[in-house]
Design a protein around this motif. Structure first.
Motif, PDB file in Angstrom:
ATOM      1  N   TYR A  49       5.613  17.244  -5.993  1.00 28.83           N
ATOM      2  CA  TYR A  49       4.551  18.186  -5.726  1.00 28.83           C
ATOM      3  C   TYR A  49       4.873  19.301  -6.743  1.00 28.83           C
ATOM      4  N   GLN A  50       3.670  19.887  -7.026  1.00 30.63           N
ATOM      5  CA  GLN A  50       3.503  21.151  -7.910  1.00 30.63           C
ATOM      6  C   GLN A  50       3.392  22.446  -7.287  1.00 30.63           C
ATOM      7  N   ILE A  51       4.555  23.161  -7.646  1.00 27.62           N
ATOM      8  CA  ILE A  51       4.482  24.659  -6.750  1.00 27.62           C
ATOM      9  C   ILE A  51       3.974  25.550  -7.998  1.00 27.62           C
ATOM     10  N   ASP A  52       3.088  26.622  -7.590  1.00 31.41           N
ATOM     11  CA  ASP A  52       2.671  27.701  -8.817  1.00 31.41           C
ATOM     12  C   ASP A  52       2.071  28.836  -7.839  1.00 31.41           C
ATOM     13  N   TYR A  53       1.678  29.697  -8.707  1.00 28.02           N
ATOM     14  CA  TYR A  53       1.020  30.927  -8.118  1.00 28.02           C
ATOM     15  C   TYR A  53      -0.426  30.463  -7.692  1.00 28.02           C
ATOM     16  N   ALA A  54      -0.698  30.885  -6.514  1.00 26.23           N
ATOM     17  CA  ALA A  54      -1.914  30.348  -5.917  1.00 26.23           C
ATOM     18  C   ALA A  54      -2.793  31.385  -5.501  1.00 26.23           C
ATOM     19  N   ASP A  55      -4.210  31.160  -5.047  1.00 29.20           N
ATOM     20  CA  ASP A  55      -5.161  32.067  -4.552  1.00 29.20           C
ATOM     21  C   ASP A  55      -5.307  31.811  -3.064  1.00 29.20           C
ATOM     22  N   PRO A  56      -4.566  32.850  -2.053  1.00 33.92           N
ATOM     23  CA  PRO A  56      -4.724  32.782  -0.816  1.00 33.92           C
ATOM     24  C   PRO A  56      -6.125  32.508  -0.119  1.00 33.92           C
ATOM     25  N   THR A  57      -7.113  32.741  -0.993  1.00 26.27           N
ATOM     26  CA  THR A  57      -8.341  32.787  -0.247  1.00 26.27           C
ATOM     27  C   THR A  57      -9.116  31.287  -0.738  1.00 26.27           C
ATOM     28  N   HIS A  58      -8.230  30.274  -1.493  1.00 27.44           N
ATOM     29  CA  HIS A  58      -8.702  29.159  -1.502  1.00 27.44           C
ATOM     30  C   HIS A  58      -8.924  28.524  -0.520  1.00 27.44           C
ATOM     31  N   PRO A  59     -10.114  27.789  -0.171  1.00 30.25           N
ATOM     32  CA  PRO A  59     -10.375  27.083   1.199  1.00 30.25           C
ATOM     33  C   PRO A  59      -9.268  26.316   2.042  1.00 30.25           C
ATOM     34  N   GLN A  60      -8.548  25.473   1.250  1.00 29.55           N
ATOM     35  CA  GLN A  60      -7.451  24.563   1.757  1.00 29.55           C
ATOM     36  C   GLN A  60      -6.055  25.744   1.914  1.00 29.55           C
ATOM     37  N   ILE A  61      -6.050  26.679   1.199  1.00 26.97           N
ATOM     38  CA  ILE A  61      -4.910  27.643   1.584  1.00 26.97           C
ATOM     39  C   ILE A  61      -5.268  28.621   2.864  1.00 26.97           C
ATOM     40  N   THR A  62      -6.400  28.909   2.917  1.00 22.27           N
ATOM     41  CA  THR A  62      -6.883  29.534   3.996  1.00 22.27           C
ATOM     42  C   THR A  62      -6.641  28.978   5.075  1.00 22.27           C
ATOM     43  N   GLU A  63      -6.862  27.436   5.125  1.00 25.42           N
ATOM     44  CA  GLU A  63      -6.744  26.560   6.436  1.00 25.42           C
ATOM     45  C   GLU A  63      -5.307  26.600   6.891  1.00 25.42           C
ATOM     46  N   LEU A  64      -4.233  26.570   5.860  1.00 29.36           N
ATOM     47  CA  LEU A  64      -2.998  26.369   5.895  1.00 29.36           C
ATOM     48  C   LEU A  64      -2.477  27.591   6.667  1.00 29.36           C
ATOM     49  N   LEU A  65      -3.162  28.829   6.174  1.00 31.00           N
ATOM     50  CA  LEU A  65      -2.913  30.072   6.786  1.00 31.00           C
ATOM     51  C   LEU A  65      -3.174  30.350   8.166  1.00 31.00           C
ATOM     52  N   ARG A  66      -4.413  30.031   8.352  1.00 27.60           N
ATOM     53  CA  ARG A  66      -5.068  29.872   9.708  1.00 27.60           C
ATOM     54  C   ARG A  66      -4.212  29.153  10.692  1.00 27.60           C
ATOM     55  N   GLN A  67      -3.553  27.766  10.236  1.00 23.74           N
ATOM     56  CA  GLN A  67      -2.748  27.194  11.166  1.00 23.74           C
ATOM     57  C   GLN A  67      -1.667  27.836  11.332  1.00 23.74           C
ATOM     58  N   SER A  68      -0.948  28.371  10.328  1.00 19.91           N
ATOM     59  CA  SER A  68       0.241  29.404  10.552  1.00 19.91           C
ATOM     60  C   SER A  68       0.270  30.414  11.499  1.00 19.91           C
ATOM     61  N   HIS A  69      -0.920  31.088  11.263  1.00 20.20           N
ATOM     62  CA  HIS A  69      -1.231  32.279  12.281  1.00 20.20           C
ATOM     63  C   HIS A  69      -1.550  32.020  13.672  1.00 20.20           C
ATOM     64  N   ASN A  70      -2.093  30.577  13.984  1.00 19.19           N
ATOM     65  CA  ASN A  70      -2.442  30.237  15.187  1.00 19.19           C
ATOM     66  C   ASN A  70      -1.204  29.887  15.874  1.00 19.19           C
ATOM     67  N   LEU A  71      -0.367  29.398  15.213  1.00 18.89           N
ATOM     68  CA  LEU A  71       1.113  28.919  15.731  1.00 18.89           C
ATOM     69  C   LEU A  71       1.747  30.153  16.118  1.00 18.89           C
ATOM     70  N   LYS A  81       7.312  36.773   3.243  1.00 11.82           N
ATOM     71  CA  LYS A  81       6.362  37.342   4.251  1.00 11.82           C
ATOM     72  C   LYS A  81       5.683  35.853   4.919  1.00 11.82           C
ATOM     73  N   SER A  82       5.889  35.116   4.294  1.00 12.01           N
ATOM     74  CA  SER A  82       4.998  33.847   4.688  1.00 12.01           C
ATOM     75  C   SER A  82       5.525  32.477   4.310  1.00 12.01           C
ATOM     76  N   MET A  83       5.744  31.501   4.992  1.00 15.03           N
ATOM     77  CA  MET A  83       6.062  29.909   4.471  1.00 15.03           C
ATOM     78  C   MET A  83       5.492  29.018   5.611  1.00 15.03           C
ATOM     79  N   PHE A  84       4.542  28.173   5.230  1.00 14.89           N
ATOM     80  CA  PHE A  84       3.995  27.186   5.926  1.00 14.89           C
ATOM     81  C   PHE A  84       3.652  25.940   5.252  1.00 14.89           C
ATOM     82  N   VAL A  85       4.121  24.727   6.030  1.00 16.18           N
ATOM     83  CA  VAL A  85       3.818  23.360   5.398  1.00 16.18           C
ATOM     84  C   VAL A  85       2.877  22.723   6.479  1.00 16.18           C
ATOM     85  N   ASP A  86       1.873  22.063   5.870  1.00 18.73           N
ATOM     86  CA  ASP A  86       0.850  21.442   6.638  1.00 18.73           C
ATOM     87  C   ASP A  86       1.808  20.275   7.403  1.00 18.73           C
TER      88      ASP A  86
END
Length: 153
Positions: A3-25, A76-81
């Motif tokens: 896995y590659q870990i780097d700075y990322a844009d939270p508005t990327h659609p795949q990341i937004t989906e991960l964040l949505r899942q986290s918030h829903n949980l 402030k945030s950690m979530f894994v698919d």
């Protein structure tokens, strides 16, 4: 799998989906008044360091963020698919964030997490986090756990 870990844009659609899942949980597990996650727009603030993990095919499978303050950092945030859990992605994200904090001469890192998030609690304990009192604007409640770790700088 690597896995590659780097700075990322939270508005990327795949990341937004991960964040949505986290918030829903979080919304499902905890009362609204005890949920302290940052909305996606807030993750764009210049004090926020946002990271994401990608698999070898470029799919975002996890994310994490911390906020830098003058004398500490706060995770402030950690979530894994859910389909990628058990592959040590959360572990790798946390290590990457802790190394970035140390590189920024952060003396201590703090966090607030939920009492029902056993995997998260185990992860933080494994990396040397210890329980602490509520900090910043948080208040003690039956759903939150507060932890901190001193970093070697």
């Amino acid at each position: 799998m690597k896995y590659q870990i780097d700075y990322a844009d939270p508005t990327h659609p795949q990341i937004t989906e991960l964040l949505r899942q986290s918030h829903n949980l979080m919304d499902k597990l905890f009362p609204d008044e005890t949920n302290n996650y940052l909305e996606i727009e807030a993750l764009l603030d210049k004090a926020v360091h946002f990271f994401a993990a990608q698999d070898i095919n470029g799919k975002y499978v996890g994310c994490g963020a911390f906020v830098l303050f003058s004398d500490y950092a706060e995770i402030k945030s950690m979530f894994v698919d859910p389909n990628y859990r058990g592959k040590r992605i959360g572990d790798a994200l946390l290590v990457h964030m802790l190394e970035t904090m140390a590189d920024n001469s952060v003396p201590v890192v703090r966090l607030e997490t939920g009492t029902l998030l056993k995997s998260a609690l185990n992860l933080y304990h494994k990396h040397g986090f210890r329980y602490c009192d509520a900090f910043a604007n948080y208040t003690e409640n039956n759903y939150s756990v507060f932890m901190e770790k001193k970093l070697k700088i």
